[in-house]
Enzyme design. Structure first.
Site, PDB file in Angstrom:
ATOM      1  N   GLY A   7       0.796   2.948   8.345  1.00  0.00           N
ATOM      2  CA  GLY A   7       0.666   1.592   7.818  1.00  0.00           C
ATOM      3  C   GLY A   7       1.908   1.188   7.071  1.00  0.00           C
TER       4      GLY A   7
ATOM      5  N   GLY B  56       3.067  -0.975   3.636  1.00  0.00           N
ATOM      6  CA  GLY B  56       2.624  -1.605   2.389  1.00  0.00           C
ATOM      7  C   GLY B  56       3.633  -2.618   1.911  1.00  0.00           C
TER       8      GLY B  56
ATOM      9  N   GLY C  36       6.947  -0.277   1.291  1.00  0.00           N
ATOM     10  CA  GLY C  36       7.402   0.835   2.112  1.00  0.00           C
ATOM     11  C   GLY C  36       6.467   1.116   3.258  1.00  0.00           C
ATOM     12  N   ARG C  37       6.742   2.209   3.931  1.00  0.00           N
ATOM     13  CA  ARG C  37       5.931   2.600   5.075  1.00  0.00           C
ATOM     14  C   ARG C  37       5.303   3.950   4.823  1.00  0.00           C
ATOM     15  NH1 ARG C  37       9.082   0.153  10.167  1.00  0.00           N
ATOM     16  NH2 ARG C  37       9.361  -1.848   9.166  1.00  0.00           N
TER      17      ARG C  37
ATOM     18  N   ASP D   6      -7.260  -2.121 -10.504  1.00  0.00           N
ATOM     19  CA  ASP D   6      -6.960  -2.756  -9.220  1.00  0.00           C
ATOM     20  C   ASP D   6      -7.788  -2.125  -8.110  1.00  0.00           C
ATOM     21  OD1 ASP D   6      -5.756  -4.649  -7.616  1.00  0.00           O
ATOM     22  OD2 ASP D   6      -4.022  -3.387  -7.160  1.00  0.00           O
TER      23      ASP D   6
ATOM     24  N   ASN E 211      -7.531  -0.677  -1.446  1.00  0.00           N
ATOM     25  CA  ASN E 211      -7.052   0.519  -2.151  1.00  0.00           C
ATOM     26  C   ASN E 211      -8.003   1.698  -2.021  1.00  0.00           C
ATOM     27  OD1 ASN E 211      -4.791  -0.757  -3.008  1.00  0.00           O
ATOM     28  ND2 ASN E 211      -5.556  -1.255  -5.040  1.00  0.00           N
TER      29      ASN E 211
HETATM   30  P1  AMP Z   1       0.346   1.209   0.956  1.00  0.00           P
HETATM   31  O1  AMP Z   1       1.835   1.081   0.952  1.00  0.00           O
HETATM   32  O2  AMP Z   1      -0.138   2.259  -0.018  1.00  0.00           O
HETATM   33  O3  AMP Z   1      -0.354  -0.108   0.780  1.00  0.00           O
HETATM   34  O4  AMP Z   1      -0.075   1.782   2.383  1.00  0.00           O
HETATM   35  C1  AMP Z   1       0.035   1.024   3.555  1.00  0.00           C
HETATM   36  C2  AMP Z   1      -1.035   1.440   4.532  1.00  0.00           C
HETATM   37  O5  AMP Z   1      -0.831   2.777   4.976  1.00  0.00           O
HETATM   38  C3  AMP Z   1      -2.427   1.450   3.921  1.00  0.00           C
HETATM   39  O6  AMP Z   1      -2.998   0.204   4.002  1.00  0.00           O
HETATM   40  C4  AMP Z   1      -3.152   2.488   4.764  1.00  0.00           C
HETATM   41  O7  AMP Z   1      -3.665   1.908   5.942  1.00  0.00           O
HETATM   42  C5  AMP Z   1      -2.055   3.453   5.130  1.00  0.00           C
HETATM   43  N1  AMP Z   1      -2.067   4.597   4.202  1.00  0.00           N
HETATM   44  C6  AMP Z   1      -1.498   4.654   2.976  1.00  0.00           C
HETATM   45  N2  AMP Z   1      -1.674   5.841   2.410  1.00  0.00           N
HETATM   46  C7  AMP Z   1      -2.386   6.591   3.288  1.00  0.00           C
HETATM   47  C8  AMP Z   1      -2.904   7.941   3.278  1.00  0.00           C
HETATM   48  N3  AMP Z   1      -2.705   8.734   2.229  1.00  0.00           N
HETATM   49  N4  AMP Z   1      -3.606   8.356   4.339  1.00  0.00           N
HETATM   50  C9  AMP Z   1      -3.798   7.526   5.394  1.00  0.00           C
HETATM   51  N5  AMP Z   1      -3.367   6.253   5.480  1.00  0.00           N
HETATM   52  C10 AMP Z   1      -2.643   5.789   4.426  1.00  0.00           C
END
Ligand code: AMP
EC number: 2.7.11.1
Length: 277
Positions: free
Chosen positions: A22, A24, A27-28, A138, A143
């Site tokens: 994913g 965010g 970042g990725r 949050d 989340n």
């Molecule tokens: P974030 O930058 O934390 O918003 O993450 C972006 C996306 O990546 C999230 O919306 C999830 O779909 C995926 N993601 C983030 N962290 C994890 C993780 N620990 N395990 C699986 N998917 C994740």
């Protein structure tokens, strides 16, 4: 990831990078495997340029500090971090089933058993956080992640604070904001209890309770606690009782986390093992 490995210095060479999970705000995230142990993790990559642009040093530092010290089955583990000249890498527990939000959108709404199980998991995780003087602030479906057994994991401690007193800053996502936060008043742990009421409603009805056309209208509805329960889907009286006892304007009169765990709806519907599959 072995506990005694946590302190070691990691670098990108220690990981095989797999598919993207994913993207965010900053970042990725990729699935990755630690070469030696074959342990599967999620690697979150944040560009330092972004951190500087948005002046996020403090927030990220706080997120890493708080999350790495929380050890609870319903809180996503942060195993460690490292950086190179351009990027910061967070080594996170891998949540195989992704966002709860997607599950909710796919199904429209959850069953009482699923909703109660997630609310119990969240309540237990928040009780643990509050014991450590951490207020998340949050909590929202985006989340919340699910592991391979469908257990809920709270992720993203970007907005959380470590606090012993009352706080005064405005933050969080509109629909999930407690009245004292909408009014920018001092707030404490009870903001997370309000959010549990919002989430319980959203799990069961598929939409948050104070949704409105505009931000101003959502604010008004929150301030009035303009709560109503649609005729469909059919939701039990006990669930409505729990929601009504959490969405209370006076924060001191909201149901405590302990009382949520003992609520008849939770006792009757929740799987204490936290798994929904
Ligand atoms: P974030 O930058 O934390 O918003 O993450 C972006 C996306 O990546 C999230 O919306 C999830 O779909 C995926 N993601 C983030 N962290 C994890 C993780 N620990 N395990 C699986 N998917 C994740």
């Amino acid at each position: 990831m072995e506990e005694d490995n946590l302190q070691r210095q990691w670098s990108l060479k220690d990981f095989e990078i797999g598919k993207p999970l994913g993207r965010g705000k900053f970042g990725r995230v990729y699935v990755a495997r630690e070469v030696k142990s074959k342990y599967v993790v999620a690697l979150k990559i944040i560009f330092k340029e972004q951190i500087e642009k948005y002046r996020l040093h403090h927030q990220l530092g706080r997120e890493m500090e708080i999350q790495s010290n929380l050890h609870h089955p319903n809180i996503l583990r942060l195993y460690g971090w490292f950086h190179d000249p351009e990027r910061v890498f967070l080594i996170l527990e891998y949540a195989h089933n992704g966002e709860l939000y997607k599950e909710l959108r796919k199904r429209g709404h959850l069953t009482e058993m699923q909703a109660a199980t997630y609310i119990l998991s969240l309540t237990e995780a928040l009780a643990y956080c509050h014991e450590k003087h951490v207020i998340h602030r949050d909590i929202k479906p985006e989340n919340l992640l699910l592991d391979h057994e469908g257990r809920l994991k709270i992720a993203d401690f970007g907005w959380s604070v470590q606090s012993r007193g009352k706080r005064h800053t405005m933050c969080g996502t509109l629909d999930y904001l407690a009245p004292e936060m909408v009014e920018n008043k001092a707030h404490d742990y009870a903001v997370d209890n309000w959010t549990l009421g919002i989430l319980c409603y959203e799990f069961l009805y598929g939409v948050p309770p104070f949704e409105a056309e505009s931000q101003a209208d959502t604010f008004k509805r929150i301030m009035k606690v303009d709560l109503s329960f649609p005729a469909t889907p059919i939701v039990s009286l006990e669930a409505k009782n729990l929601i009504s006892r959490l969405l209370v304007k006076d924060s001191s009169r909201r149901l405590s986390l302990q009382k949520i765990m003992e609520h008849p709806w939770i006792i009757k519907n929740a799987n204490p093992m936290g798994s929904c599959t």
